[in-house]
Design an enzyme around this catalytic site. Structure first.
Site, short mmCIF file in Angstrom:
data_model
loop_
_atom_site.label_atom_id
_atom_site.label_comp_id
_atom_site.label_asym_id
_atom_site.label_seq_id
_atom_site.Cartn_x
_atom_site.Cartn_y
_atom_site.Cartn_z
N HIS A 265 -58.18 -15.91 -57.34
CA HIS A 265 -57.12 -15.33 -56.51
C HIS A 265 -57.44 -15.61 -55.03
O HIS A 265 -58.60 -15.61 -54.63
CB HIS A 265 -57.02 -13.81 -56.76
CG HIS A 265 -55.82 -13.20 -56.12
ND1 HIS A 265 -55.79 -12.87 -54.78
CD2 HIS A 265 -54.59 -12.90 -56.61
CE1 HIS A 265 -54.59 -12.39 -54.50
NE2 HIS A 265 -53.85 -12.40 -55.59
N SER B 232 -45.06 -11.64 -53.11
CA SER B 232 -43.93 -10.80 -52.71
C SER B 232 -42.75 -10.88 -53.66
O SER B 232 -41.59 -10.74 -53.24
CB SER B 232 -43.50 -11.13 -51.28
OG SER B 232 -44.55 -10.86 -50.36
N GLU C 215 -57.35 -13.84 -52.51
CA GLU C 215 -58.16 -12.80 -51.85
C GLU C 215 -59.64 -12.99 -52.19
O GLU C 215 -60.52 -12.71 -51.37
CB GLU C 215 -57.65 -11.41 -52.25
CG GLU C 215 -56.32 -11.10 -51.54
CD GLU C 215 -55.40 -10.17 -52.32
OE1 GLU C 215 -55.86 -9.49 -53.24
OE2 GLU C 215 -54.19 -10.16 -51.99
N GLU D 215 -49.51 -19.26 -56.09
CA GLU D 215 -49.32 -18.16 -55.14
C GLU D 215 -49.54 -18.68 -53.71
O GLU D 215 -50.68 -18.75 -53.24
CB GLU D 215 -50.32 -17.04 -55.42
CG GLU D 215 -50.20 -16.45 -56.81
CD GLU D 215 -50.75 -15.03 -56.86
OE1 GLU D 215 -49.99 -14.12 -57.20
OE2 GLU D 215 -51.93 -14.82 -56.51
N LYS E 176 -54.75 -4.94 -58.20
CA LYS E 176 -55.72 -5.05 -57.09
C LYS E 176 -56.60 -3.79 -57.03
O LYS E 176 -56.87 -3.17 -58.05
CB LYS E 176 -55.02 -5.36 -55.77
CG LYS E 176 -54.11 -6.59 -55.92
CD LYS E 176 -53.64 -7.17 -54.61
CE LYS E 176 -52.73 -8.38 -54.89
NZ LYS E 176 -52.26 -9.04 -53.70
N ASN F 177 -50.88 -7.53 -61.14
CA ASN F 177 -52.22 -7.49 -60.52
C ASN F 177 -52.29 -6.22 -59.67
O ASN F 177 -51.76 -6.17 -58.57
CB ASN F 177 -52.39 -8.75 -59.66
CG ASN F 177 -53.70 -8.74 -58.89
OD1 ASN F 177 -54.55 -7.88 -59.08
ND2 ASN F 177 -53.85 -9.72 -57.99
N GLY G 106 -48.34 -10.39 -50.34
CA GLY G 106 -48.41 -9.10 -49.67
C GLY G 106 -47.76 -9.09 -48.30
O GLY G 106 -47.89 -8.14 -47.54
P1 PGA Z 1 -47.84 -9.44 -53.95
O1 PGA Z 1 -49.22 -10.01 -54.57
O2 PGA Z 1 -46.85 -9.45 -55.08
O3 PGA Z 1 -48.18 -8.06 -53.47
O4 PGA Z 1 -47.46 -10.38 -52.86
C1 PGA Z 1 -49.23 -11.05 -55.52
C2 PGA Z 1 -50.67 -11.35 -55.87
O5 PGA Z 1 -51.52 -11.34 -54.98
O6 PGA Z 1 -50.99 -11.63 -57.06
#
Ligand code: PGA
Length: 251
Positions: free
Chosen positions: A96, A211, A98, A168, A9, A7, A174
């Site tokens: 997601h 992460s 976010e 997740e 982003k 992803n 993140g």
């Molecule tokens: P990250 O994000 O690996 O940077 O923690 C995972 C995601 O949001 O899909």
């Protein structure tokens, strides 16, 4: 099925996205990929060039990071699932954290988007996961299941095997704080059991995100109910993403 999705982003210029894709294509020939289904999810504007870069390459599939549930109409600023399919995109990330946190997406929006994706022959990658307060309160299993149940409530069980579930935990996205392998396995096994008990379908891939990187992925991927990963930060570094494919293949 083992699946690793990157992803990206809201990152990279067109050129940087093309360079990343070139490095992934070079680093991920069929013999490296093996039985892993590899997916990249660039920002909307990078989708056409990514699809074109992969025309000769069946090893890597392309996902959008979002899509609107309606097939078209007066929705300024939005991109429909039908448009994504028209652009030869294969899959779409839905719900997601976010999107839920910053754009107010609700369980009901997610459910509509899952239906729209399936109607338009896109593979939905459905994201669920608890926030830190829910983890601390000990309600994370039912909170996560409630999100997933809502997402699939109106889906024909026959279509569910074509979907991907991404667990997740929001506190791990993140933040550098990864769930332990045991924490991931507990939730994955619970979600799979609930899918089986409620819909009679549990063979879809359930991938972990939050992460996840080469230094911590092996133990997570080794869990019986973890079928792969949804990778944010580490998917922007070609060498890391390729290393994750190799770790998943070896798991
Ligand atoms: P990250 O994000 O690996 O940077 O923690 C995972 C995601 O949001 O899909």
């Amino acid at each position: 099925m083992k699946l690793l999705a990157g992803n990206w982003k809201m990152n990279n210029t067109l050129e940087e996205g093309a360079d990343l894709m070139e490095a992934l294509i070079e680093g991920l020939p069929a013999e490296v990929v093996g039985d892993v289904r590899v997916v990249v999810s660039p920002p909307f504007l990078q989708l056409p060039q990514t699809v074109h870069a992969l025309w000769e390459n069946a090893q890597i599939a392309v996902a959008a990071q979002n899509g609107h549930a309606a097939d078209g109409g007066a929705f300024t600023g939005e991109v429909s699932m039908a448009m994504l399919r028209d652009a030869e995109v294969d899959a779409v990330i839905i719900g997601h954290s976010e999107r839920r946190q910053y754009f107010g997406e609700t369980d009901s929006d997610v459910a509509e988007k899952v239906q729209s994706a399936l109607r338009n022959q896109l593979i939905p990658i459905v994201c669920v996961g608890e926030v830190l307060a829910q983890r601390k309160a000990g309600t994370y299993l039912e909170d996560t299941w409630n999100q997933l149940h809502a997402a699939f409530a109106r889906v024909n069980p026959e279509d569910m095997s074509d979907c991907v579930i991404a667990y997740e935990p929001v506190w791990a996205i993140g933040t550098g704080e990864v769930a332990t392998a045991a924490q991931a396995q507990e939730v994955h096994a619970y979600l799979r059991a609930q899918m089986e008990a409620t819909f009679g379908v549990s063979d879809m891939p359930i991938v972990y995100g939050g992460s996840c990187k080469p230094s911590n992925a092996a133990e997570i991927f080794a869990q019986p109910d973890v079928d792969g990963g949804l990778i944010g930060g580490a998917s922007l570094v070609a060498a890391d993403f390729i290393a994750l494919v190799e770790l998943l293949k070896a798991s």
